[in-house]
Design an enzyme around this catalytic site. Structure first.
Site, PDB file in Angstrom:
ATOM      1  CG  ASP A   9      -1.939  -0.752   1.089  1.00  0.00           C
ATOM      2  OD1 ASP A   9      -2.888  -0.825   0.164  1.00  0.00           O
ATOM      3  OD2 ASP A   9      -2.214  -1.627   2.285  1.00  0.00           O
TER       4      ASP A   9
HETATM    5  C1  BGC Z   1       0.419   1.168   6.255  1.00  0.00           C
HETATM    6  C2  BGC Z   1      -0.042   0.249   5.650  1.00  0.00           C
HETATM    7  C3  BGC Z   1      -1.427   0.051   5.463  1.00  0.00           C
HETATM    8  C4  BGC Z   1      -2.025   1.218   4.749  1.00  0.00           C
HETATM    9  C5  BGC Z   1      -3.646   1.315   4.787  1.00  0.00           C
HETATM   10  C6  BGC Z   1      -0.341   2.399   5.861  1.00  0.00           C
HETATM   11  O1  BGC Z   1      -0.079   3.503   6.463  1.00  0.00           O
HETATM   12  O2  BGC Z   1       1.664   1.319   6.755  1.00  0.00           O
HETATM   13  O3  BGC Z   1       0.496  -1.169   6.149  1.00  0.00           O
HETATM   14  O4  BGC Z   1      -1.919  -0.956   4.349  1.00  0.00           O
HETATM   15  O5  BGC Z   1      -1.615   2.404   5.651  1.00  0.00           O
HETATM   16  O6  BGC Z   1      -4.024   2.316   4.319  1.00  0.00           O
HETATM   17  C1  NOJ Z   2      -1.725  -3.867   5.206  1.00  0.00           C
HETATM   18  C2  NOJ Z   2      -2.803  -3.896   4.332  1.00  0.00           C
HETATM   19  O1  NOJ Z   2      -3.841  -4.443   5.063  1.00  0.00           O
HETATM   20  C3  NOJ Z   2      -2.722  -4.956   3.209  1.00  0.00           C
HETATM   21  O2  NOJ Z   2      -3.750  -4.997   2.377  1.00  0.00           O
HETATM   22  C4  NOJ Z   2      -1.419  -4.568   2.324  1.00  0.00           C
HETATM   23  O3  NOJ Z   2      -0.773  -5.520   1.551  1.00  0.00           O
HETATM   24  C5  NOJ Z   2      -0.191  -4.451   3.676  1.00  0.00           C
HETATM   25  N1  NOJ Z   2      -0.634  -3.462   4.617  1.00  0.00           N
HETATM   26  C6  NOJ Z   2       1.187  -4.001   2.941  1.00  0.00           C
HETATM   27  O4  NOJ Z   2       1.219  -2.728   2.662  1.00  0.00           O
END
Ligand code: BGC
Ligand code: NOJ
Length: 816
Positions: free
Chosen positions: A492
């Site tokens: 993400d």
């Molecule tokens: C986090 C990710 C997460 C995302 C969701 C980010 O701040 O680091 O792990 O999936 O937010 O929006």
């Molecule tokens: C958490 C999110 O829920 C997941 O969808 C994503 O793949 C990981 N973060 C890595 O960014």
């Protein structure tokens, strides 16, 4: 250092101190009513949606941590104490918390009074049951007062933090006998209310928080239990609570048991004239219809009813966990596979990423990607619920195959704030459905008529949805022939089309660059994995032409990835907005990333050419640490506007070179594809929680469930985990260990048995139940890399045991 131990026979983790390095929690409920409960009884409960139907208040991100819960206070002469340690924190003579499958027990004693509390959500009911036994463990008689305490907030949990000026005026309660009703907003649009009941006459009660605690007091200084005198207060606005006061008189050795029910009741306004009995909102003008609450109270008014419900809960978990069990000789592996990893998969399936001690229950709905992945670890337990979930997820897909990134559990509608454009999303649907089909053989699901964007007037078969998922990649190809990344892919935080320079905007959704240049090799790998799965589904449907087309694309993407996606020693991660490689020797930082090494090789890319081996050896060399595999190396030390959120984290945390436990199993699976059992095992046992129990002081979060992230080697606190429970880590590690390391995997035509275990596991017994049949499996392992299978004594060719007739048990021996 440990703070407890596993009790595998009872499937419990036993915590022996209330001061664990972080609150260690459990989940109650696995249907529609849920509770979160810590080892000191903190937490809250909700019906279906932690934002809109939260019954009790919880204070996230507060000082001290874990404020608010189901608290009991004991007033014993001049001494007042709390049996769950918090909130009063008085020294206990004995303390033990047992987190089990859907229940938590806290037992403690002080000054000759023992208290045992059991918390659970009974199957089929919308309540928490709190059974409290008070025992006189002293030589003389005891006369104590028991106070209960919960704080209601059955209104929008976001309003609770942002629009409380309203809530300060709306709170209303009723008290009838031993039941305290929270009827706030029932007078207007709500058709539901909460209540807290105890099956004993009251010595008094309180419903107003200020009176119970004292305006300037904490939960640990509550003036009513300290004084021992309930005030029979009736809340009007401000902060409605429910506190019962019971007078408990006990002879030496005597104990008394009380059953409290914290419930949710509704009187839905029926559409038709044939309303069910008791479904009226009011029983008389202005009088709340309490019939559903009373029915629930009746159902749990005796300890015998509680015992029966606990028996049902246990039987249910016996059944759920019984679909795949092993006896490996390694108790840690057994407890992960047989108990805790599966349990966590059930929790992630239920919660997605909404409510934990790291997720507020307000922010995120159900993720499209996340929910599909959760299915992979859950589908064997309750395939019917997986089916329902698949339809819900697919209903949020768009006609072009793209999808809302998230949807809301209550409305099942796509979430407009986050929108779409995460280009890996559609492919996960193929994997979710593929797992369901392999588990059940229920191909009829593909004919189900499923809306696009929840529009009932615009529907297509689920198979058509899968086709559009697949096509979404060929329709979105970049300059190197690789898939366009969009807002982000699995990672993400890899935001290559969002150049954010303003601190207040989202990295993912600020669409100030919508280029069609940034590409992802991770999506290329995922496309190959999903494409192979999709082609095998099409084979089964007799759609040979489409299957051939899909395979042509898979072959083409494989070639492109080995060509443009290859960096010399490993797979590149992406190409950025300017067409420059990410995850390459050419980069100053972020030279190698974990994701494409895992996913591309899971798709078989580079296995024949030897690139897979090179890539995995590079992972070992650059990314492996004593606590797991970091996401990238070297960590980014500067914020790069063209990269986005990933470079926003300090080195070693989260996506910036943290140990993201979710993609470690991809590397484990990739290693098994090369037959390297010792490597796969080493990676598995580095992050599987049961193996980390001894370093709980470093790891800090619960030793019975995975956390999303463990701080990487560049971090100040290397080895410290955060964000336990709600993570795709649960499902993917479960897949890695059960289907690839133990090697028992449901395929469309039969059960594949192809273990890749280190030689120290000489014999493993496994039982796998699916499609109404039972496989009793013996693995005789010498890690030879060759496989010889017999089924009921007869040798078979290959490693796939055909599904037997329903009701049958077959005995399989696998020598390898
Ligand atoms: C986090 C990710 C997460 C995302 C969701 C980010 O701040 O680091 O792990 O999936 O937010 O929006
Ligand atoms: C958490 C999110 O829920 C997941 O969808 C994503 O793949 C990981 N973060 C890595 O960014």
């Amino acid at each position: 250092m440990r703070f407890g131990h596993f009790d595998d026979d009872r499937r419990e983790y036993v915590i022996d101190t209330p001061t664990t390095p972080y609150p260690w929690i459990n989940y109650l409920g696995s249907e529609s009513f849920f509770g979160l409960i810590s080892n000191t009884a903190g937490g809250y409960c909700f019906y279906r949606d932690a934002r809109f139907r939260r019954l009790t208040r919880y204070r996230y991100n507060n000082v001290p941590v874990d404020e608010g819960g189901r608290y009991f206070y004991i007033k014993d002469g001049s001494d007042t104490w709390t049996p769950s340690f918090r909130p009063m924190k008085k020294a206990l003579d004995r303390y033990e918390c047992r987190h089990g499958m859907g229940y938590t027990k806290i037992a403690s004693s002080r000054g000759g009074v023992g208290v045992e509390s059991l918390f659970f959500v009974p199957l089929g009911h919308r309540c928490e049951v709190h059974q409290v036994t008070v025992k006189n463990e002293s030589a003389g008689p005891k006369s104590v007062k028991l106070f209960s305490f919960v704080e209601f907030c059955l209104w929008n949990a976001l309003d609770d933090q942002t629009n409380f000026q309203r809530n300060f005026n709306t709170g209303e309660v009723e008290v009838e006998g031993s039941t305290i009703y929270h009827v706030t907003e029932y007078r207007e649009r709500r058709d539901h209310y909460a209540f807290y009941h105890v099956n004993a006459p009251l010595a008094g009660f309180d419903t107003d928080r200020h009176s119970f605690l004292g305006l300037y007091n904490s939960f640990g200084e509550a003036q009513v239990p300290l004084s021992g005198e309930p005030r029979n207060t009736m809340a009007s606005g401000w902060h409605p609570i429910a506190s019962h006061c019971l007078q408990v008189d006990l002879a030496p050795g005597e104990s008394k048991t009380y059953v409290f029910v914290l419930g949710y009741a509704d009187n839905p306004v029926a559409q038709s004239s044939s309303r069910p009995m008791g479904a009226e909102k009011w029983s008389a003008p202005g009088v709340v219809n309490k019939a559903p609450a009373k029915a629930l109270i009746e159902a749990f008014s005796t300890p015998a009813q509680v015992a029966e419900a606990m028996g049902q809960l246990k039987a249910n978990w016996d059944r759920l966990l019984g679909q795949y069990t092993i006896r490996s000789g390694d108790p840690k592996l057994d407890r992960m596979v047989n108990i805790w990893n599966q349990y966590q998969c059930m929790v992630t399936f239920n919660m997605s990423r909404s409510a934990s001690y790291f997720e507020s229950g307000i922010g995120r709905g159900m993720g499209f990607r996340d929910s599909n992945q959760d299915l992979l670890g859950f589908v064997h337990m309750v395939p019917e619920r997986a089916r329902e979930r698949i339809i819900d997820i697919a209903s949020t897909q768009f006609e072009d195959g793209g999808a809302y990134h998230q949807y809301q559990p209550l409305t099942k509608r796509g979430n407009n704030d986050v929108g779409s454009g995460f280009n890996d999303d559609p492919l996960w649907l193929i994997l979710g459905v593929g797992a369901y089909l392999r588990e059940t053989g229920d191909f009829a699901i593909l004919d189900a008529s499923v809306p696009f964007n929840n529009d009932e007037n615009n529907k297509a078969s689920l198979l058509e949805h899968l086709d559009r998922s697949f096509n979404h990649v060929p329709n979105n190809i970049g300059p190197n022939g690789l898939p366009l990344i969009g807002r982000a892919d699995w990672n993400d935080c890899l935001n290559l089309n969002c150049f954010s320079e303003t601190p207040d905007e989202s990295f993912q959704t600020t669409g100030n660059r919508t280029g069609r240049t940034a590409e992802s090799t991770f999506i290329a790998g995922l496309f190959v994995v999903a494409g192979k799965e999709y082609a095998s589904i099409l084979d089964k449907l007799g759609k040979a032409d489409r299957a051939a087309e899909v395979r042509r694309w898979v072959a083409e993407m494989t070639v492109r990835t080995e060509d443009k996606g290859w960096d010399g020693q490993w797979f590149r991660r992406a190409y950025d907005f300017f067409g420059e490689p990410i995850g390459s020797q050419q980069c100053d930082e972020g030279k190698i990333f974990i994701e494409p090494q895992g996913m591309c090789i899971m798709g078989g890319i580079g296995i024949e050419s030897g690139k897979a081996k090179l890539a995995l050896d590079s992972v070992k060399e650059h990314l492996d640490t004593k606590y797991g595999i970091v996401l990238l190396w070297p960590a980014y030390t500067k914020y790069l506007v063209k990269m986005g959120e990933i470079t926003s984290y300090p080195p070693g945390y989260k996506e910036n070179a943290g140990i993201f436990c979710h993609n470690n199993p991809w590397v484990m699976i990739a290693e098994t594809e090369l037959g390297r059992a010792d490597r796969a095992w080493d990676y598995y046992s580095k992050i599987a929680p049961a193996y980390l129990e001894d370093i709980s002081d470093v790891h800090r979060v619960e030793p019975y469930v995975y956390a999303q992230m463990i701080a990487g080697k560049d971090a100040v606190n290397h080895g410290e985990a955060k964000n336990s429970w709600l993570t795709g880590t649960a499902a993917y590690n479960y897949v890695a260990v059960t289907q690839h390391i133990l090697g028992i995997r449901a395929e469309l035509d039969g059960l594949r048995i192809k273990p890749c275990l280190p030689s120290k596991f000489s014999t493993v017994q496994a039982t796998r139940k699916l499609r109404d049949a039972t496989f009793e499996i013996t693995i005789k392992n010498s890690a030879s890399g060759r496989y010889r299978l017999t089924v009921d004594g007869q040798a078979i060719d290959g490693v796939v045991v055909p599904y037997p007739a329903a009701g049958k048990t077959v005995h399989v021996v696998c020598e390898c």
